[in-house]
Design a protein around this motif. Structure first.
Motif, PDB file in Angstrom:
ATOM      1  N   ILE A 251     -14.326  -2.011 -14.132  1.00 53.23           N
ATOM      2  CA  ILE A 251     -14.049  -0.733 -14.705  1.00 53.23           C
ATOM      3  C   ILE A 251     -15.492   0.062 -15.002  1.00 53.23           C
ATOM      4  O   ILE A 251     -15.882   1.388 -14.726  1.00 53.23           O
ATOM      5  CB  ILE A 251     -13.331  -0.795 -15.738  1.00 53.23           C
ATOM      6  CG1 ILE A 251     -11.819  -1.166 -15.277  1.00 53.23           C
ATOM      7  CG2 ILE A 251     -13.090   0.534 -16.614  1.00 53.23           C
ATOM      8  CD1 ILE A 251     -10.621  -1.643 -16.289  1.00 53.23           C
TER       9      ILE A 251
ATOM     10  N   PHE B  52     -11.534 -13.605 -14.633  1.00 54.45           N
ATOM     11  CA  PHE B  52     -10.733 -12.399 -14.374  1.00 54.45           C
ATOM     12  C   PHE B  52     -10.868 -11.106 -15.368  1.00 54.45           C
ATOM     13  O   PHE B  52     -11.101  -9.970 -15.236  1.00 54.45           O
ATOM     14  CB  PHE B  52      -9.146 -12.839 -14.519  1.00 54.45           C
ATOM     15  CG  PHE B  52      -7.991 -11.304 -14.610  1.00 54.45           C
ATOM     16  CD1 PHE B  52      -8.203 -10.484 -13.693  1.00 54.45           C
ATOM     17  CD2 PHE B  52      -7.419 -11.210 -15.831  1.00 54.45           C
ATOM     18  CE1 PHE B  52      -7.172  -9.543 -13.502  1.00 54.45           C
ATOM     19  CE2 PHE B  52      -6.660 -10.131 -15.835  1.00 54.45           C
ATOM     20  CZ  PHE B  52      -6.447  -9.301 -14.776  1.00 54.45           C
TER      21      PHE B  52
ATOM     22  N   LEU C 183     -17.102   1.053 -11.697  1.00 55.57           N
ATOM     23  CA  LEU C 183     -16.457   2.311 -11.290  1.00 55.57           C
ATOM     24  C   LEU C 183     -16.929   3.553 -12.062  1.00 55.57           C
ATOM     25  O   LEU C 183     -17.279   4.679 -11.369  1.00 55.57           O
ATOM     26  CB  LEU C 183     -15.061   2.182 -11.592  1.00 55.57           C
ATOM     27  CG  LEU C 183     -14.346   1.100 -10.787  1.00 55.57           C
ATOM     28  CD1 LEU C 183     -12.787   1.039 -10.937  1.00 55.57           C
ATOM     29  CD2 LEU C 183     -14.651   1.765  -8.995  1.00 55.57           C
TER      30      LEU C 183
ATOM     31  N   ASP D 113     -20.418   4.478 -10.975  1.00 55.45           N
ATOM     32  CA  ASP D 113     -20.285   4.957  -9.568  1.00 55.45           C
ATOM     33  C   ASP D 113     -20.146   6.599  -9.807  1.00 55.45           C
ATOM     34  O   ASP D 113     -20.363   7.485  -8.842  1.00 55.45           O
ATOM     35  CB  ASP D 113     -19.283   4.433  -8.805  1.00 55.45           C
ATOM     36  CG  ASP D 113     -19.414   3.112  -8.401  1.00 55.45           C
ATOM     37  OD1 ASP D 113     -20.634   2.733  -8.074  1.00 55.45           O
ATOM     38  OD2 ASP D 113     -18.492   2.284  -7.957  1.00 55.45           O
TER      39      ASP D 113
ATOM     40  N   HIS E 285     -14.178  -9.772 -14.977  1.00 52.92           N
ATOM     41  CA  HIS E 285     -14.512  -8.812 -13.646  1.00 52.92           C
ATOM     42  C   HIS E 285     -13.805  -7.649 -13.793  1.00 52.92           C
ATOM     43  O   HIS E 285     -14.183  -6.609 -13.271  1.00 52.92           O
ATOM     44  CB  HIS E 285     -14.000 -10.012 -12.613  1.00 52.92           C
ATOM     45  CG  HIS E 285     -14.341  -9.365 -11.191  1.00 52.92           C
ATOM     46  ND1 HIS E 285     -15.688  -9.509 -10.742  1.00 52.92           N
ATOM     47  CD2 HIS E 285     -14.001  -8.586 -10.127  1.00 52.92           C
ATOM     48  CE1 HIS E 285     -15.772  -9.061  -9.684  1.00 52.92           C
ATOM     49  NE2 HIS E 285     -14.724  -8.299  -9.258  1.00 52.92           N
ATOM     50  N   LEU E 286     -12.724  -7.694 -14.445  1.00 57.69           N
ATOM     51  CA  LEU E 286     -11.840  -6.356 -14.682  1.00 57.69           C
ATOM     52  C   LEU E 286     -12.506  -5.655 -15.403  1.00 57.69           C
ATOM     53  O   LEU E 286     -12.929  -4.376 -15.208  1.00 57.69           O
ATOM     54  CB  LEU E 286     -10.597  -6.838 -15.399  1.00 57.69           C
ATOM     55  CG  LEU E 286      -9.592  -5.734 -15.674  1.00 57.69           C
ATOM     56  CD1 LEU E 286      -8.933  -4.947 -14.507  1.00 57.69           C
ATOM     57  CD2 LEU E 286      -8.477  -6.187 -16.746  1.00 57.69           C
TER      58      LEU E 286
END
Lengths: 129, 131
Positions: free
Chosen positions: B85, B77, B88, B91, B80-81
């Motif tokens: 981020i 967790f 993102l 991106d 992956h968190l």
């Protein structure tokens, strides 16, 4: 400029379905939503004095808890479905088994989403013992 | 028709091993968390069932085997968190230079370790329980 469309594409007259980035965009949208939702869930759950049934039920029966939990379950299963789908598509090359695995994974995710929401609503509406 | 190139055409990529390793780890931790959804929904269904059913589920979920699973889920967790981020951020077109990606990999690992330690302490030690 020479057209980039293939001769077959020109003859068939089929264009883009305009859904090329749909999957990509949903993956981003759900991941943005999951940042606050998962942090809230972790902190909220760890803050409970104990995890006995009465404590958990009174926590889950609060409107905000139930609402956020439903959002978490729905968005997390959605995000998970989108994610494992890409993993399967990338690594399973046999078309038959790939389709079969994708169907099973979709069913499992739908079941998890419905079961999770059902359980939360049952507790929220006072249906748990 | 000539066979079209298909998605992971890994052989043509020359990604730095930092972003490659951290990207594949993001996938692996994501799959682990998908399995964790089973545990979450099992627990939710147990809460919604009778007191006796919940006690039985609580006993199973408090076993040593599940503590190992929570440790795995916790690490997955946190990674992956944090890595999510970063994805993102990527991106938006930022941080894609090789040196930046290398540095952000170290930052991702450092923040993950920090989160695992803090949450792990809270989960396993401070609260004195794990389920």
């Amino acid at each position: 400029m020479k057209s980039l469309r293939s001769p077959l594409g020109t003859v068939a007259g089929l264009g883009s379905a305009k859904s090329g980035v749909h999957h990509w965009w949903l993956q981003r949208l759900t991941s943005i939503a999951l940042v606050p939702l998962t942090i809230w869930f972790t902190v909220s759950l760890l803050s409970l004095p104990s995890l006995d049934h009465v404590t958990v039920i009174s926590w889950m029966a609060q409107s905000w808890t139930a609402l956020l939990l439903i959002l978490l379950v729905l968005v997390a299963t959605w995000h998970s479905q989108l994610g494992v789908r890409v993993v399967v598509e990338d690594y399973i090359h046999n078309t038959g088994s790939r389709t079969l695995i994708l169907v099973i994974l979709t069913f499992v995710h739908a079941f998890l989403a419905v079961a999770g929401v059902f359980a939360i609503l049952k507790v929220a509406f006072g249906g748990a013992a | 028709m000539r066979a079209r190139p298909l998605s992971p055409h890994l052989s043509i990529y020359r990604m730095s091993r930092y972003s490659l390793l951290s990207s594949i780890t993001n996938r692996i931790t994501g799959v682990i968390l998908s399995v964790g959804l089973l545990v979450l929904v099992y627990w939710l269904m147990a809460v919604a069932s009778s007191n006796r059913e919940y006690l039985r589920a609580h006993e199973i979920l408090s076993s040593g085997f599940f503590k190992l699973i929570y440790a795995g889920l916790l690490i997955a967790f946190c990674y992956h968190l944090v890595a999510g981020i970063r994805h993102l951020t990527w991106d938006t077109g930022r941080g894609l230079e090789r040196a930046q990606a290398k540095r952000s990999t170290y930052i991702v690992v450092a923040v993950t370790v920090l989160l695992v330690v803090v949450l792990g302490y809270w989960l396993f030690l401070a609260a004195g329980r794990a389920s």
